[in-house]
Structures are given as C-alpha cells and as structure tokens.
Design a protein around this motif. Structure first.
Motif, PDB file in Angstrom:
ATOM      1  N   ALA A 208      32.480  -9.199  30.605  1.00 16.86           N
ATOM      2  CA  ALA A 208      32.250  -7.761  30.733  1.00 16.86           C
ATOM      3  C   ALA A 208      31.320  -7.244  29.640  1.00 16.86           C
ATOM      4  N   GLY A 209      31.600  -7.608  28.402  1.00 11.09           N
ATOM      5  CA  GLY A 209      30.757  -7.145  27.304  1.00 11.09           C
ATOM      6  C   GLY A 209      29.343  -7.676  27.399  1.00 11.09           C
ATOM      7  N   GLN A 210      29.197  -8.902  27.905  1.00  9.40           N
ATOM      8  CA  GLN A 210      27.860  -9.468  28.058  1.00  9.40           C
ATOM      9  C   GLN A 210      27.062  -8.704  29.111  1.00  9.40           C
ATOM     10  N   LEU A 211      27.700  -8.379  30.254  1.00 13.89           N
ATOM     11  CA  LEU A 211      26.996  -7.623  31.291  1.00 13.89           C
ATOM     12  C   LEU A 211      26.566  -6.261  30.762  1.00 13.89           C
ATOM     13  N   ALA A 212      27.479  -5.555  30.081  1.00 11.13           N
ATOM     14  CA  ALA A 212      27.129  -4.240  29.542  1.00 11.13           C
ATOM     15  C   ALA A 212      25.993  -4.350  28.526  1.00 11.13           C
ATOM     16  N   TRP A 213      26.033  -5.387  27.695  1.00 12.50           N
ATOM     17  CA  TRP A 213      24.978  -5.584  26.694  1.00 12.50           C
ATOM     18  C   TRP A 213      23.629  -5.813  27.369  1.00 12.50           C
ATOM     19  N   VAL A 218      18.219  -3.663  29.273  1.00 11.28           N
ATOM     20  CA  VAL A 218      17.306  -3.232  30.341  1.00 11.28           C
ATOM     21  C   VAL A 218      17.046  -1.740  30.243  1.00 11.28           C
ATOM     22  N   GLY A 219      18.100  -0.987  29.922  1.00  9.36           N
ATOM     23  CA  GLY A 219      18.027   0.468  29.825  1.00  9.36           C
ATOM     24  C   GLY A 219      19.025   1.097  30.764  1.00  9.36           C
ATOM     25  N   ASP A 243      35.574   0.355  32.883  1.00 14.95           N
ATOM     26  CA  ASP A 243      36.159  -0.856  32.317  1.00 14.95           C
ATOM     27  C   ASP A 243      35.120  -1.765  31.660  1.00 14.95           C
ATOM     28  N   LEU A 244      33.853  -1.603  32.043  1.00 22.84           N
ATOM     29  CA  LEU A 244      32.791  -2.381  31.397  1.00 22.84           C
ATOM     30  C   LEU A 244      32.481  -1.867  29.993  1.00 22.84           C
TER      31      LEU A 244
END
Length: 267
Positions: A208-213, A218-219, A243-244
């Motif tokens: 989850a944290g990786q996707l949000a990062w 990207v922006g 939740d992200l």
C-alpha cells in the motif's frame, strides 16, 4: 477523511445481456442502488467496441449517450471504437463526439489490440482532435512491453489525454517513468492514472505504501478514482483511497477534482 462529492471514473453498467460481465445482472439502476446515500455524484458508463461490427458499435455508443441523458448526467458516456475498423472507427469518433461522448475507451486485452499498432495511434489522434480523453485498460500480463508503448503513444500524440486504467496492476512501479519524464520541459504531462482494481487490491497490504509513494511521484493531480463496478464494490473502492494513506487534500483530488477537470476539459 474526505467528505465531499466523488466521481467514479470506471464502471460497466449492463445495458443489454451482451454487456453482462459477472454472474448477477448489473444494470445502471443496480449501481445507483449500491451508491445511494453515498458521496458518489457521477459515474462513467463504459462500453467496449467489438471489431468488424460498426452497427453494433454505434448501437452501444448510442445506448450510453441515452443513459447519460436519462440519468440527468449522473452517468457520463465513455464510448468506444475498434481501431481495426479503420476509417469507420474515425467517423464514429466524430459522430459520438458531436453527440455528447465524454471520453473514449480502448481495451487492449478485450479488443485484442496492440498499443503500438499505428491504427491505435490514429484513433488516439482523432480522439484528441475532438477533445476526448482516452481511457485505456493498462494492464496486460501478456505484453511486458505495454508500459513503454503507452509512453511512446503519449509522446507521439502530445495533444492527447491518456487515462491508464488499473495503474499497470502489479507492475505499478513502471509508472515511475512519468516522474522521470516530468524533469524535461517538453513533457506535457498528458497521462493520468486510474487506480481501479489496483487500489482495492493493494490497500491494507504490504504494498500500500509503495503504491501511494509511486502515485505521489507521478503527481496526485494525475490520479483518478474508479471502482470497475461490478468487478469491485464502489464503496469499498472509495475506502481503499483512504486506506492507501492519502491525506484529505489528496483524497479530494483523486476522488473528485481530477476527474471533474478532465470532464470539464472534454469536447
């Protein structure tokens, strides 16, 4: 938690039996029943054109345009063509743009097309001429080169607005190429990311944290919310954005502001 309006930029309401994609029927009224009382104020209604049957393509597109009118614009029409239909596909883009289409939909897996096909570039260029953003399904387990093909397409048609559905799925780190391109002044930032399916899949996971990062790199102003109804529950998809780990301000952009800006800029 963000408390404002929400636009669901990725749904597949069933308009006839051929559109049914899960076991239970999922007509537009079923979607509206699911989201009744929620913050969802508008939703995309998507069709996917089959090649070699322009009459069926026109009928499906017309059904979406009628749905938008009958729903007082709760649904906005995301029409489709098949690039293999050549000039017929280009004429259909002209027709649906004039009739009120909001976006165009292409699906490399379902339509069995290659993003690098020159026919796809012609369709994207025509859609851009008519002011239509193009929503692509953007995850293919059968084409490892697809992320790079989308980059090339965005560079070849810089006036287009590409929306990449599903954020490349498990290959979401490939999106970092757009952070690299953002360092160059000639990059037009003409790519948006739809987090349907992938957001729900990875929320509350080790990724989850990786996707949000990655999405922040990207922006966040280039990220849009979608549920992919009926494959995922719209309200669960909304919760996944929180939740992200996105802030209230980021949620406002993802859940509403970015899609609203794309809709206002169409046509």
């Amino acid at each position: 938690m963000y408390q404002g309006p929400i636009i669901d930029a990725h749904t597949h309401p069933m308009l006839d039996p051929e559109n049914q994609i899960v076991a239970a029927p999922h007509p537009p009224e079923a979607y509206r029943a699911v989201v009744a009382g929620s913050q969802i104020r508008r939703a995309a209604a998507i069709t996917i054109a089959l090649g070699g049957d322009l009459d069926r393509t026109r009928a499906r597109n017309d059904a979406l345009i009628r749905l938008a009118k009958d729903s007082d614009d709760f649904f906005f029409p995301v029409c489709s063509v098949h690039p293999a239909d050549g000039q017929g596909a280009l004429r259909e883009i002209d027709r649906v743009a004039a009739a009120g289409a909001a976006w165009l939909k292409l699906h490399p897996n379902t339509q069995r097309l290659d993003v690098a096909d020159p026919a796809v570039t012609k369709v994207v260029r025509k859609a851009a001429e008519r002011g239509l953003p193009i929503l692509f399904d953007a995850y293919s387990p059968w084409d490892a080169n697809q992320p790079g093909k989308f980059v090339n397409l965005a560079l070849a048609v810089p006036e287009c607005r590409l929306i990449l559905a599903h954020a490349h799925g498990p290959a979401f780190p490939e999106l970092l190429i757009y952070d690299v391109f953002a360092r160059y002044p000639e990059w037009g930032r003409n790519v948006w990311i739809d987090i349907s399916v992938t957001g729900v899949m990875l929320a509350n996971s080790p990724f989850a944290g990786q996707l949000a990062w990655v999405l922040r790199k990207v922006g966040v102003d280039r990220v849009v919310f979608g549920s992919d109804y009926p494959l995922d529950d719209p309200l669960a998809a909304v919760r996944a954005v929180q939740d992200l780990g996105f802030t209230d301000e980021e949620q406002a952009a993802i859940l509403y502001g970015n899609a609203d800006a794309l809709l206002k800029s169409a046509g």
